[in-house]
Write a protein that holds these residues in place. Sequence first.
Motif, PDB file in Angstrom:
ATOM      1  N   ALA A  53      55.738  35.591  53.233  1.00  0.00           N
ATOM      2  CA  ALA A  53      56.478  34.875  52.430  1.00  0.00           C
ATOM      3  C   ALA A  53      55.360  33.643  52.316  1.00  0.00           C
ATOM      4  N   VAL A  54      54.856  33.412  51.523  1.00  0.00           N
ATOM      5  CA  VAL A  54      53.893  31.970  51.634  1.00  0.00           C
ATOM      6  C   VAL A  54      54.540  30.965  50.149  1.00  0.00           C
ATOM      7  N   GLY A  55      55.214  29.932  50.318  1.00  0.00           N
ATOM      8  CA  GLY A  55      55.605  28.845  49.359  1.00  0.00           C
ATOM      9  C   GLY A  55      54.726  28.467  49.044  1.00  0.00           C
ATOM     10  N   VAL A  56      55.244  28.332  47.768  1.00  0.00           N
ATOM     11  CA  VAL A  56      54.505  27.775  46.381  1.00  0.00           C
ATOM     12  C   VAL A  56      55.069  26.884  46.230  1.00  0.00           C
ATOM     13  N   ALA A  57      54.709  25.743  44.887  1.00  0.00           N
ATOM     14  CA  ALA A  57      55.204  24.615  44.267  1.00  0.00           C
ATOM     15  C   ALA A  57      56.491  25.410  42.901  1.00  0.00           C
ATOM     16  N   ASN A  58      56.287  26.242  42.692  1.00  0.00           N
ATOM     17  CA  ASN A  58      57.475  26.911  42.088  1.00  0.00           C
ATOM     18  C   ASN A  58      57.234  28.122  40.930  1.00  0.00           C
ATOM     19  N   GLY A  59      57.984  28.801  40.778  1.00  0.00           N
ATOM     20  CA  GLY A  59      57.930  30.517  40.481  1.00  0.00           C
ATOM     21  C   GLY A  59      56.595  30.451  39.445  1.00  0.00           C
ATOM     22  N   MET A  60      56.060  30.179  38.503  1.00  0.00           N
ATOM     23  CA  MET A  60      54.915  30.124  37.788  1.00  0.00           C
ATOM     24  C   MET A  60      53.656  30.650  38.344  1.00  0.00           C
ATOM     25  N   ASP A  61      53.756  29.225  39.291  1.00  0.00           N
ATOM     26  CA  ASP A  61      52.848  29.218  40.321  1.00  0.00           C
ATOM     27  C   ASP A  61      52.641  30.423  41.548  1.00  0.00           C
ATOM     28  N   ALA A  62      53.582  31.186  41.910  1.00  0.00           N
ATOM     29  CA  ALA A  62      53.602  32.094  42.851  1.00  0.00           C
ATOM     30  C   ALA A  62      52.834  33.611  41.613  1.00  0.00           C
ATOM     31  N   LEU A  63      53.696  33.360  40.784  1.00  0.00           N
ATOM     32  CA  LEU A  63      52.538  34.497  40.030  1.00  0.00           C
ATOM     33  C   LEU A  63      51.182  34.126  39.663  1.00  0.00           C
ATOM     34  N   GLU A  64      50.550  33.040  38.966  1.00  0.00           N
ATOM     35  CA  GLU A  64      48.946  32.797  38.385  1.00  0.00           C
ATOM     36  C   GLU A  64      48.242  32.892  39.801  1.00  0.00           C
ATOM     37  N   ILE A  65      48.688  32.153  41.110  1.00  0.00           N
ATOM     38  CA  ILE A  65      48.279  32.366  42.123  1.00  0.00           C
ATOM     39  C   ILE A  65      48.247  34.169  42.417  1.00  0.00           C
ATOM     40  N   GLY A  66      49.208  35.202  42.472  1.00  0.00           N
ATOM     41  CA  GLY A  66      49.352  36.477  42.341  1.00  0.00           C
ATOM     42  C   GLY A  66      48.433  36.464  42.019  1.00  0.00           C
ATOM     43  N   LEU A  67      48.335  36.902  40.729  1.00  0.00           N
ATOM     44  CA  LEU A  67      47.349  37.501  39.614  1.00  0.00           C
ATOM     45  C   LEU A  67      46.062  37.314  40.091  1.00  0.00           C
ATOM     46  N   ARG A  68      45.741  35.636  40.741  1.00  0.00           N
ATOM     47  CA  ARG A  68      44.038  35.768  40.757  1.00  0.00           C
ATOM     48  C   ARG A  68      43.837  36.419  42.647  1.00  0.00           C
ATOM     49  N   CYS A  69      45.005  37.165  42.955  1.00  0.00           N
ATOM     50  CA  CYS A  69      44.872  37.249  44.537  1.00  0.00           C
ATOM     51  C   CYS A  69      44.309  38.755  44.412  1.00  0.00           C
ATOM     52  N   LEU A  70      45.411  39.711  43.117  1.00  0.00           N
ATOM     53  CA  LEU A  70      44.825  40.978  43.046  1.00  0.00           C
ATOM     54  C   LEU A  70      43.348  40.941  42.296  1.00  0.00           C
ATOM     55  N   GLY A  71      42.726  39.514  42.182  1.00  0.00           N
ATOM     56  CA  GLY A  71      41.475  39.795  41.322  1.00  0.00           C
ATOM     57  C   GLY A  71      40.974  39.738  39.907  1.00  0.00           C
ATOM     58  N   LEU A  72      42.363  38.985  39.379  1.00  0.00           N
ATOM     59  CA  LEU A  72      42.150  38.589  37.881  1.00  0.00           C
ATOM     60  C   LEU A  72      40.467  38.048  37.048  1.00  0.00           C
ATOM     61  N   ARG A  73      40.488  38.438  36.682  1.00  0.00           N
ATOM     62  CA  ARG A  73      39.248  38.351  36.327  1.00  0.00           C
ATOM     63  C   ARG A  73      39.629  37.046  34.229  1.00  0.00           C
ATOM     64  N   PRO A  74      38.728  36.613  34.197  1.00  0.00           N
ATOM     65  CA  PRO A  74      39.078  35.961  32.610  1.00  0.00           C
ATOM     66  C   PRO A  74      38.903  37.082  31.661  1.00  0.00           C
ATOM     67  N   GLY A  75      39.962  37.084  30.842  1.00  0.00           N
ATOM     68  CA  GLY A  75      39.784  38.517  29.321  1.00  0.00           C
ATOM     69  C   GLY A  75      40.444  39.510  30.490  1.00  0.00           C
ATOM     70  N   ASP A  76      40.734  39.510  31.471  1.00  0.00           N
ATOM     71  CA  ASP A  76      41.676  40.662  32.349  1.00  0.00           C
ATOM     72  C   ASP A  76      43.227  41.148  31.790  1.00  0.00           C
ATOM     73  N   LYS A  77      42.862  42.173  31.176  1.00  0.00           N
ATOM     74  CA  LYS A  77      44.207  43.288  29.931  1.00  0.00           C
ATOM     75  C   LYS A  77      45.102  42.858  31.751  1.00  0.00           C
ATOM     76  N   VAL A  78      46.395  42.194  30.639  1.00  0.00           N
ATOM     77  CA  VAL A  78      48.072  42.469  31.880  1.00  0.00           C
ATOM     78  C   VAL A  78      48.871  42.664  31.332  1.00  0.00           C
ATOM     79  N   LEU A  79      49.367  44.029  31.558  1.00  0.00           N
ATOM     80  CA  LEU A  79      50.700  45.132  30.076  1.00  0.00           C
ATOM     81  C   LEU A  79      52.278  43.926  30.741  1.00  0.00           C
ATOM     82  N   THR A  80      52.778  43.189  29.918  1.00  0.00           N
ATOM     83  CA  THR A  80      53.817  42.998  30.639  1.00  0.00           C
ATOM     84  C   THR A  80      54.960  42.760  29.404  1.00  0.00           C
ATOM     85  N   THR A  81      55.928  41.634  29.523  1.00  0.00           N
ATOM     86  CA  THR A  81      57.156  41.921  28.645  1.00  0.00           C
ATOM     87  C   THR A  81      57.469  40.664  28.046  1.00  0.00           C
ATOM     88  N   PRO A  82      57.440  41.352  26.276  1.00  0.00           N
ATOM     89  CA  PRO A  82      58.750  40.143  25.526  1.00  0.00           C
ATOM     90  C   PRO A  82      58.916  39.364  26.090  1.00  0.00           C
TER      91      PRO A  82
END
Length: 370
Positions: A53-82
């Motif tokens: 587990a890696v503690g961060v400042a909030n849940g939104m940052d956990a998602l952003e950091i997580g996506l970057r760790c998975l190698g998300l590049r600018p413009g990459d598509k991400v399927l998600t829920t509305p």
Amino acid sequence: MVLMNDFKRQWEDCRTEVAAAIDAVGSSGWYILGGEVERFEQALAEYWGLGHAVGVANGMDALEIGLRCLGLRPGDKVLTTPLTAFATTLAIMRAGGFPLFLDVDANGQIDIDRCRQALRGDPSIRMLLPVHLFGLATTLPALRELAGEFDIWVLEDCAQSIGAADGQMRAGCVGTIAATSFYPTKNLGALGDGGALLTNNTEIAWQARRLRNYGQSSQYVHDELGLNSRLDELHAAVLRRAFLPRLPRWTDRRRAIAEAYLGGIRSRHVQLLEVQSRSQAVWHLFPVLVPPQRRDAFRAFLKDGGVASGIHYPTLVPDQAAMPAGRFSIIGELTKARQFAASEVSLPIHPYLSDAEVEQVVAACNRWTG
Ligand SMILES: *Cc1c(COP(=O)(O)O)cnc(C)c1O
């Protein structure tokens, strides 16, 4: 009034341990990234059954950091829920991703069959960010199957689903990374903002530790552009010493209240969700559905009966004014999501509700004649 959350009761229950936690941090003289954060991370990973587990400042940052760790590049598509907190999508966009929104299922969760169609139709989609909304975790078995079929990364938004499971599967254990939030209203809430990423991947855990701390690999060495997104020692101490030990009890209480609602609410004008694995949901929220044109009246009726309520969520993410045209797209129609957003009402389900209050909520719903 039966409240959606009752932090005063929580404080009465927890104040001794919280005060001791604050005293421990104060007297240690160490406030950022020290032993408290490390010990909380270990305890959380153990609770969750994941390696790190890696503690961060909030849940939104956990998602952003997580996506970057998975190698998300600018413009990459991400399927998600509305149908989610805006933060889910905001994290994708802050990481440079291009959100693709799909419709939801009858319980308001991302529709896995539609995900499959989208992935078949567009092999350039490499990332999936499902949300276990309301603490239900009903899509886990289908999600695992889907993850096995395609060459994709899955990051699970578990901000509402800490401890949720479906059979042997726990929320957060299908994806490479789970992200969660300690926002005060969450099932494990801090006395302020906080969040965490969880993963079995050691390299990802290290990258997340670098990214939360300016991208620093060792003191004054920066190999990538990171964030300042650290979990404070104070929050880590309060979470580990006072709140995490109570989480199993809190979850049991939420489940007992959900059972009372599921068994007790009989008004034919108030529709309950049909959740198969309901005993393993953690019920961050308790959603019911009413006809859209009667929703305001229903909520006013509850309020007159001394019962607070909420709406999760009134507006779909892609309909928000902040969403820049051309930087996201919608696949197919969002019919069910729109219907859900127009019909949903959340009943109080926090762990400090008394039995009498639970009965009051049930009675108020059953008096409603549509
Ligand atoms: C609360 C929440 C977030 C954001 O967490 P913060 O700690 O407020 O940044 C993200 N996704 C979902 C589903 C949430 O409920």
